[in-house]
Each structure stands twice: as C-alpha cells, then as structure tokens.
Design an enzyme around this catalytic site. Structure first.
Site, PDB file in Angstrom:
ATOM      1  CG  HIS A  40      -1.639   1.232   1.515  1.00 16.00           C
ATOM      2  ND1 HIS A  40      -1.325   2.079   2.561  1.00 16.00           N
ATOM      3  CD2 HIS A  40      -2.688   1.804   0.871  1.00 16.00           C
ATOM      4  CE1 HIS A  40      -2.157   3.102   2.556  1.00 16.00           C
ATOM      5  NE2 HIS A  40      -2.988   2.966   1.538  1.00 16.00           N
ATOM      6  CG  HIS A 119       0.684   8.876   1.559  1.00 18.05           C
ATOM      7  ND1 HIS A 119       1.133   8.201   2.680  1.00 18.05           N
ATOM      8  CD2 HIS A 119      -0.663   8.960   1.696  1.00 18.05           C
ATOM      9  CE1 HIS A 119       0.103   7.898   3.456  1.00 18.05           C
ATOM     10  NE2 HIS A 119      -0.998   8.349   2.883  1.00 18.05           N
TER      11      HIS A 119
END
Length: 320
Positions: A40, A119
C-alpha cells in the site's frame, strides 16, 4: 496428494522468485483466485523532505495553511504519518511484493511534464525512474509477475495521461499483459507477459494493455479489531469477480495523531501487525464467497506479512 506437496511450506520459498518456485499444481490457477502480497502506498520511501516541496493538494486546507506558516513544527508530523514503506521498490520486489499501489501526481507550478508519486508530500524520484527500476528487476526475474495499480491521479491533464501511458508502454513493451478473461502463470510465462497495469481513468478504455481499476477494499479504521470486523462483514456478500485488493492498512485520523503526538504511522502499524497477521492466517484464496485475493499492507518488509500471504496458497493445493 503427493507427500512432497503435503509437506510443502510456501512461506519457505525464495521470496525474490516465489512465483517461479510454486508447485506446478498452481500454474493453471487464475491469479485472481490466488493470494498475492501487495504494498500500500508503495513509493513513500523517498518523500521530498526539502522544505520548498509543498504538501500535496489533497490535504485539508487547514493543514496546507499551517504548513505554509508553521513549517518547522508541522512538517515532522507530516513525514511521520506519510511514510508507509521504508524499503525501495527493488527491495520490496525482492521481499515478495507482487502488487504495488501507485499514486500519481504532477507537482503544482512545475513547468515540466515530470510525474511523481505522493502521500502527504511528493516524492523525489519520478514515475519513469521507478518504472525503469521495476523493468530492470523483471528482466532478471523472468517468471515473476507484478500488478501495478495506477490511481489517485492528482493534477494530471488528458495530455499527461497520454504521456504516462506512452511511458508505460515504452518501458514495459512486450511484458505488458493485455486485458483477458483468465490469467494464469502458465499462460503468462508462455507469452512472456510479466506486468498487469490497472489504471483508474477512462483512458483505459482506449488501450488493451490497461486493465480497468482493480477494486480496493479499504476499511478506513485506526484499530485492527474494527478493520477485521469491517472485512468479515464485507466477505459475507462475496468477493468481486476478478482481481481485488483487501487493504489491511490502518487509517489514522487527526484525533488519533493528536492523542499520540510522539508516535508515527510505523509505530501504529507494527504494534497491530500481530493481531492483523493472525487474521490473515485464517483467510483463504479462491473463488468462493469469503475468499481473498491480493492483500496489501504498510511496512510490508518489516514483519512476516509477505510469507504469511504467500502461504495461504497452500489451501489451493488441498483436495476437498
């Protein structure tokens, strides 16, 4: 069933070549019915720590304002909770990862066509650099297959999507597996395909090499017990037909971060892995209701996560 297979522990396979070492009984099993370990937010090990790099535009307005005016205080918090993998893409592949969650962005106010991952903040290395690294790795691991999921596009125009697709085709070339009903290792090996591209944009309609977005089950929980409860509930309604991902990645909210000021995402993940892995061990791949396929997590090289997922394929070797 032969004693060789009954005694086999797939968790003991060489992780950099585990697909090549699977027993022949699994070569004709559709990959969407096998257990595959995934990463992930795979490219968060190289986030840009230069203060001139902005936080990404998906972050709340309040955080963007705080980062602008209180950067020395805010930035360390951003990094602590944004890094989801510490190992490079090559190290992740060597460790057995075969699904990568790739979030693509064009940096604001960047006059170039360079694309990055993001991110919280953007990465220092470009998408093209990472794809070439994956290609080089595949060249020396000719029987390994990777699934690359391109999603959460940020700031990409149609022209940049067209450019990205051309880069994907140029880098992987004949290794790209076109859309097809049933993908097995034997079929991929015979045709020299090693890369399945999932692409979360309607441009996928125009290219046979781009598979439609692979569903990702995301629980949006910060406690492992709540995440497990959510997935057990979903499993009752059956699995999707093709590839799909169960993300055992926990999600921190602002309340959790503020109440754990000295912690990081890694602290949270590592403290919960024993509970999550004991649940993973009970799962089964396959086509039945309640079966899982790709299982993705954070800091996947830091525990027994990858061999635990691969070992689930032993269930497919057991005769009824």
């Amino acid at each position: 069933m032969s004693s060789e297979i009954s005694q086999l522990s797939l968790s003991e396979l060489p992780m950099d070549n585990w697909m090549a070492h699977l027993p022949s009984a699994l070569w004709d099993t559709p990959l969407c019915y096998m257990a595959i370990p995934g990463s992930h937010n795979a490219i968060t090990y190289c986030l840009d720590k230069n203060d001139r790099s902005p936080v990404d535009l998906t972050q709340p307005d309040m955080l963007q304002k705080l980062d602008k005016y209180m950067k020395p205080i805010i930035r360390p918090f951003v990094y602590k909770w944004a890094i989801a993998q510490e190992c490079s893409i090559r190290e992740q592949l060597d460790s057995g990862v075969r699904y990568c969650d790739l979030r693509i962005a064009h940096r604001p106010n960047d006059s170039s066509n360079d694309l990055y991952f993001y991110h919280g903040v953007y990465t220092t290395i470009t998408v093209e650099m990472v794809l070439k690294e994956i290609r080089e790795w595949l060249d020396v691991h000719p029987k390994e297959v990777v699934i690359l999921s391109f999603s959460h596009f940020l700031g990409l125009s149609q022209e940049l999507h067209i450019l990205l697709v051309s880069v994907i085709k140029s880098v992987f070339d004949s290794k790209l597996c076109p859309k097809m009903e049933c993908v097995t290792l034997r079929k991929l090996w015979s045709q020299g395909h090693q890369v399945i591209i999932s692409y979360e944009h309607n441009i996928a309609n125009c290219h046979r090499e781009l598979w439609f977005q692979i569903p990702y089950w995301w629980a949006n929980k910060c406690k492992p017990e709540a995440l497990i409860e959510e997935f057990e509930h979903r499993k009752q309604y059956g699995r999707p037909g093709g590839f799909f991902v169960t993300g055992i990645n926990l999600t921190e909210d602002l309340k959790y971060i503020c109440s754990h000021p000295t912690e990081s995402l890694k602290d949270m993940v590592m403290s919960t892995y024993p509970t999550l892995l004991s649940w993973v061990k009970q799962q089964k791949p396959g086509s039945n209701t309640g079966s899982l396929n790709i299982i993705a997590g954070d800091f996947v090289t830091e525990s027994r996560f990858i061999p635990t997922v691969i070992a689930l394929n032993e269930n497919l070797l057991k005769r009824p």
